[in-house]
Scaffold this motif. Structure first.
Motif, PDB file in Angstrom:
ATOM      1  N   TYR A  42       0.857  -1.188   0.000  1.00 21.06           N
ATOM      2  CA  TYR A  42       0.000   0.000   0.000  1.00 21.06           C
ATOM      3  C   TYR A  42       0.888   1.231   0.000  1.00 21.06           C
ATOM      4  O   TYR A  42       2.101   1.169   0.212  1.00 21.06           O
ATOM      5  CB  TYR A  42      -0.943   0.016   1.205  1.00 21.06           C
ATOM      6  CG  TYR A  42      -0.325   0.438   2.526  1.00 21.06           C
ATOM      7  CD1 TYR A  42      -0.347   1.768   2.934  1.00 21.06           C
ATOM      8  CD2 TYR A  42       0.271  -0.496   3.368  1.00 21.06           C
ATOM      9  CE1 TYR A  42       0.211   2.160   4.151  1.00 21.06           C
ATOM     10  CE2 TYR A  42       0.830  -0.119   4.582  1.00 21.06           C
ATOM     11  CZ  TYR A  42       0.802   1.217   4.967  1.00 21.06           C
ATOM     12  OH  TYR A  42       1.371   1.599   6.165  1.00 21.06           O
ATOM     13  N   VAL A  59      -2.529  -5.639  -3.739  1.00 28.21           N
ATOM     14  CA  VAL A  59      -2.502  -4.217  -3.403  1.00 28.21           C
ATOM     15  C   VAL A  59      -3.711  -3.910  -2.528  1.00 28.21           C
ATOM     16  O   VAL A  59      -4.809  -4.427  -2.764  1.00 28.21           O
ATOM     17  CB  VAL A  59      -2.527  -3.370  -4.689  1.00 28.21           C
ATOM     18  CG1 VAL A  59      -2.663  -1.884  -4.380  1.00 28.21           C
ATOM     19  CG2 VAL A  59      -1.280  -3.638  -5.525  1.00 28.21           C
ATOM     20  N   PRO A  68      -1.936   4.899  -5.436  1.00 27.07           N
ATOM     21  CA  PRO A  68      -1.619   3.471  -5.347  1.00 27.07           C
ATOM     22  C   PRO A  68      -0.459   3.003  -6.191  1.00 27.07           C
ATOM     23  O   PRO A  68      -0.022   1.871  -6.054  1.00 27.07           O
ATOM     24  CB  PRO A  68      -2.921   2.805  -5.819  1.00 27.07           C
ATOM     25  CG  PRO A  68      -3.513   3.795  -6.776  1.00 27.07           C
ATOM     26  CD  PRO A  68      -3.181   5.142  -6.190  1.00 27.07           C
ATOM     27  N   ASN A  84     -10.425   6.812  -3.354  1.00 32.24           N
ATOM     28  CA  ASN A  84      -9.116   6.278  -3.745  1.00 32.24           C
ATOM     29  C   ASN A  84      -9.156   4.785  -4.086  1.00 32.24           C
ATOM     30  O   ASN A  84      -8.116   4.171  -4.270  1.00 32.24           O
ATOM     31  CB  ASN A  84      -8.079   6.524  -2.634  1.00 32.24           C
ATOM     32  CG  ASN A  84      -6.657   6.474  -3.143  1.00 32.24           C
ATOM     33  OD1 ASN A  84      -6.337   7.044  -4.181  1.00 32.24           O
ATOM     34  ND2 ASN A  84      -5.787   5.768  -2.434  1.00 32.24           N
ATOM     35  N   THR A 134       1.457  -0.521  -6.543  1.00 33.26           N
ATOM     36  CA  THR A 134       1.316  -1.390  -7.712  1.00 33.26           C
ATOM     37  C   THR A 134       2.675  -1.662  -8.347  1.00 33.26           C
ATOM     38  O   THR A 134       2.890  -2.730  -8.915  1.00 33.26           O
ATOM     39  CB  THR A 134       0.340  -0.802  -8.752  1.00 33.26           C
ATOM     40  OG1 THR A 134       0.801   0.479  -9.203  1.00 33.26           O
ATOM     41  CG2 THR A 134      -1.058  -0.661  -8.173  1.00 33.26           C
ATOM     42  N   ASN A 164      -6.727  -2.006  -1.638  1.00 33.38           N
ATOM     43  CA  ASN A 164      -7.639  -1.128  -2.358  1.00 33.38           C
ATOM     44  C   ASN A 164      -7.988   0.082  -1.485  1.00 33.38           C
ATOM     45  O   ASN A 164      -8.492  -0.052  -0.374  1.00 33.38           O
ATOM     46  CB  ASN A 164      -8.915  -1.907  -2.708  1.00 33.38           C
ATOM     47  CG  ASN A 164      -9.702  -1.249  -3.816  1.00 33.38           C
ATOM     48  OD1 ASN A 164      -9.217  -0.365  -4.509  1.00 33.38           O
ATOM     49  ND2 ASN A 164     -10.944  -1.688  -4.000  1.00 33.38           N
ATOM     50  N   GLY A 204      -5.757   2.088  -0.250  1.00 35.21           N
ATOM     51  CA  GLY A 204      -4.526   2.456   0.426  1.00 35.21           C
ATOM     52  C   GLY A 204      -4.714   2.991   1.832  1.00 35.21           C
ATOM     53  O   GLY A 204      -5.711   2.744   2.512  1.00 35.21           O
TER      54      GLY A 204
END
Length: 288
Positions: free
Chosen positions: A101, A126, A106, A220, A110, A128, A130
């Protein structure tokens, strides 16, 4: 997660809150500070991390821990042995579930997810939304340096060659069978604003789906699969091999994650991106 072929590459905050003792969490926060002399200055987000991070997380300095610092350009793919050594320091082994994160956008998370994939580690996801979503939900944070973890035993078991260089990108120009995809904002794509990385504009013939437009700006989190499929399909990115790029191979990894989640199995990132391309006047660019 409905509509994704590979929903396992994103995890939600409630899932992580329940499982954070069962995974290794990497905070990948990095800031790029605009500088007219050098385009930007890299500032690792260690201060942000020590002010408050998801409990148990490790801080991953993307610019040093998982980049080849021997290269002139920032954020270049590390050597396999160096990447493996960094993962071991974070307590990661080949069977470890990893969640990445960041605190601003992001694509730092990623990027590290893509590197794990490059070196054969698919058991990663990842977060989601963050840190923003985690904080908005009043979930627990801890301050200070990371609590050391026992060293892991990570080894690189496969190299997938998911990064390409300028020659592959140059060969794709004019090839209708390949989609060269720019993840920068529309003004940068058009050459009318933002960092130019040396020359304004875009790699000749490339199309634009900004990484920032893959997200709901209010939360986000990534947009629903059907909307992401519509946006990427509109530029032909779902029906052809893709070479994604941006300024330095970071934002492009968000597009690459989404394409992979949607089931695209032929996506690569131009690692040096415009940090290399825009500085060479012999390489063609478009504006407008």
């Amino acid at each position: 997660m409905a509509g994704f072929v590979h929903p396992e590459y994103l995890v939600e905050t409630d899932w992580l809150d329940r499982h954070r003792n069962d995974v290794v969490v990497l905070d990948c926060t990095t800031h790029l500070i605009p500088d007219p002399r050098t385009t930007y200055i890299v500032r690792p987000g260690r201060e942000d991390f020590e002010n408050g991070h998801i409990p148990g997380a490790q801080f991953c300095d993307v610019s040093r821990d998982v980049s080849d610092t021997a290269q002139k350009l920032n954020f270049m793919r590390p050597q396999p042995d160096d990447f493996a050594a960094a993962m071991r320091r974070f307590g990661i082994s080949n069977d470890t579930r990893v969640v990445t994160y960041s605190t601003s956008n992001p694509w730092w998370a990623t990027r590290v997810w893509w590197l794990l994939r490059e070196f054969g580690h698919d058991n990663a996801a990842v977060l989601n939304g963050g840190r923003q979503k985690w904080t908005a939900e009043n979930r627990a944070l801890e301050a200070g340096p990371a609590t050391p973890r026992p060293a892991g035993s990570f080894t690189v078991r496969e190299i997938r060659n998911l990064m390409v260089g300028r020659d592959e990108v140059k060969a794709a120009i004019g090839d209708a069978g390949i989609c060269t995809l720019n993840a920068l904002l529309p003004a940068q794509h058009a050459g009318t604003g933002g960092n130019s990385y040396g020359r304004p504009g875009r790699i000749a013939g490339s199309v634009n789906v900004p990484a920032a437009h893959l997200l709901d700006p209010a939360t986000n989190v990534f947009l629903p699969a059907d909307e992401l499929r519509r946006r990427l399909g509109a530029v032909g990115a779902l029906s052809r091999p893709v070479i994604a790029y941006c300024g330095g191979g970071i934002a492009a990894s968000a597009d690459a994650l989404v394409l992979t989640m949607l089931g695209h199995n032929d996506v690569k990132i131009y690692d040096a991106s415009l940090s290399e391309w825009a500085k060479d006047p012999a390489l063609p660019m478009d504006i407008g």
